[in-house]
Motif scaffolding. Sequence first.
Motif, PDB file in Angstrom:
ATOM      1  N   ASP A 265       0.830  -1.212   0.000  1.00 25.52           N
ATOM      2  CA  ASP A 265       0.000   0.000   0.000  1.00 25.52           C
ATOM      3  C   ASP A 265       0.864   1.262   0.000  1.00 25.52           C
ATOM      4  O   ASP A 265       0.528   2.265  -0.639  1.00 25.52           O
ATOM      5  CB  ASP A 265      -0.920   0.010   1.222  1.00 25.52           C
TER       6      ASP A 265
ATOM      7  N   GLU B 160       2.178   2.176  -3.424  1.00 26.03           N
ATOM      8  CA  GLU B 160       1.095   2.608  -4.303  1.00 26.03           C
ATOM      9  C   GLU B 160       0.699   4.053  -4.032  1.00 26.03           C
ATOM     10  O   GLU B 160       0.446   4.829  -4.961  1.00 26.03           O
ATOM     11  CB  GLU B 160      -0.119   1.683  -4.128  1.00 26.03           C
ATOM     12  N   GLU B 161       0.646   4.425  -2.741  1.00 25.04           N
ATOM     13  CA  GLU B 161       0.232   5.799  -2.413  1.00 25.04           C
ATOM     14  C   GLU B 161       1.418   6.724  -2.177  1.00 25.04           C
ATOM     15  O   GLU B 161       1.256   7.864  -1.722  1.00 25.04           O
ATOM     16  CB  GLU B 161      -0.682   5.788  -1.180  1.00 25.04           C
TER      17      GLU B 161
END
Length: 405
Positions: A7, A10-11
Motif C-alpha cells: 500500500d 502505491e500511495e
Amino acid sequence: MMNLLKDGFEEKSVIANDTNKRLVIDNISKDYPVYKIRLDKLYYNDQNDRIATWMAQYKVENNIDSVDVSDQDNYNNIIHEFITESNKEAIKKTQLNIKMVGQQESGVVLMDGRIIDGNRRFTCLRNIEKETGKTQYFEAVVLDHSIKTNAKQIKMLELMLQHGVDEKVGYNPIDRLVGIYTDIIDTKLLTVKEYADSVNMSESDIQLEVEKANLMIEFLDFINAPKQFHIARHFNIVDPLKELHMMLKKVKDEEKKEDLKNAVFAQFLMQPFGDTTRYTRKIKKIASSNRFLDEFLDEQMEIVERVCEELEQHPKVSNKEINIIRSNEKIKSDFLHSTEKFVNRVDGDTTRNQPIKQTEKAFDSLDLIDTKILKKLSEEQRSEIREKLDMIDQIVLSIRSELDV
C-alpha cells in the motif's frame, strides 16, 4: 491492515532507499533494504520496555487494560509523551543531531507500521515535522513479521537493537527490571539464556536481575499496588533492591529472611530517611550481625504490623494513598529510632571487638616468620629485626599493664 511495502508504494508514502541495514534474526546475519516511510504510516510499539512503567501508570489512572490503537493519532500522541518524559535530555540531543545531519541510524518496523526500533528517533522526527510544517520520513527496515506470530523473534531483535547505538542512552533501570519480569517471569516469552544472549550479558547477570525483579513484584504486592510499576519508578528503588537482595543472601533461616524482607518493604513504603539506599545499607549492617538480628527483627515486626494495619485501610494503593500512609510520622520515627539504635549497637560491638581482631592479626603476622631464614640474614638486617622486636615488647608490656588495671 496497512501493508507498508504494498500500500505504501502505491500511495507514495513509502520510498525506496539505496542503503541497507544488517540485522541478526534467528542467528542469521543478513542485509535488509532501508525505506523512507512517511510518519503518519507508523505507530509506536506499546510493548517497548522503555515505556513499561509509563504504560502501567496510564492504564491504572484510566482504568483500562490496553491503549486503543485503532485511533492511531491519539495513540501516537499518548506514547509520544511517554517517550519524551522518559528522557527529555536524550530527546533534545537526538533531535538537534537529526536537524543538523539527518537521521544517521535507520530503525526497524513491521509491515503494519509498528516501530520495533527507533521510538526516540521517530519522536524527534514528529517534533521536527510539527515545528517546520514539512513532511518528514523515518528511515527503517520493514520486516514481514507479526507481533502475534513472531513475538519471540521480535522481542530478541528489539533487545539487541535497544542495547546499541543511541537507544542505549537513558535506559531506566526500573524499566529494565519490568521488561525482565514481563519477558522472563510473567509471559515466559524468553528464557534467561535467550535474554542474556540478546543483550550481550552473562546468564548469571540476568539471573540476578530476575531475582531483583521478583523482589520488586513482591514489594508492589506488599503495598497493595500489584504491577503498578510506575510506583517502583517513583520510589527509585533499584539500588535499595540491590542492597536488599545482598542482605537476604546472607540470611539462611527462611522465617528470618521473610521478616527481614517485610521490614525493609515497610520502610521502602514509609521512607523514614531521605536517602533510601543509604538507609537500606544501615539495615544491611544489622542483618550481617548474628548477635543483634533477632532482637532487631522482633522490634521491627511490631512496627511492620502497624504499617500493615494502615495498608488494610487502603486495599488498592496509588500515589495518593502512599502520601496518606507516609503522613504517619510516629511510624516513621519508630522505624528510624529502631534502626539507628541497632546500628549503634553493631558499631559499638565492632569497636569493642577491634582489639581482639588486631591482636589476632599481629599474632598471625609474627607466626608467619620463618625462623630458619634468620641465620641467613646479614648482621644489619638482624639488628633491624631486634629493634623492631624491642618496640613490640614495649607495646605488649603497655597493653598488658592496661589489661591488669
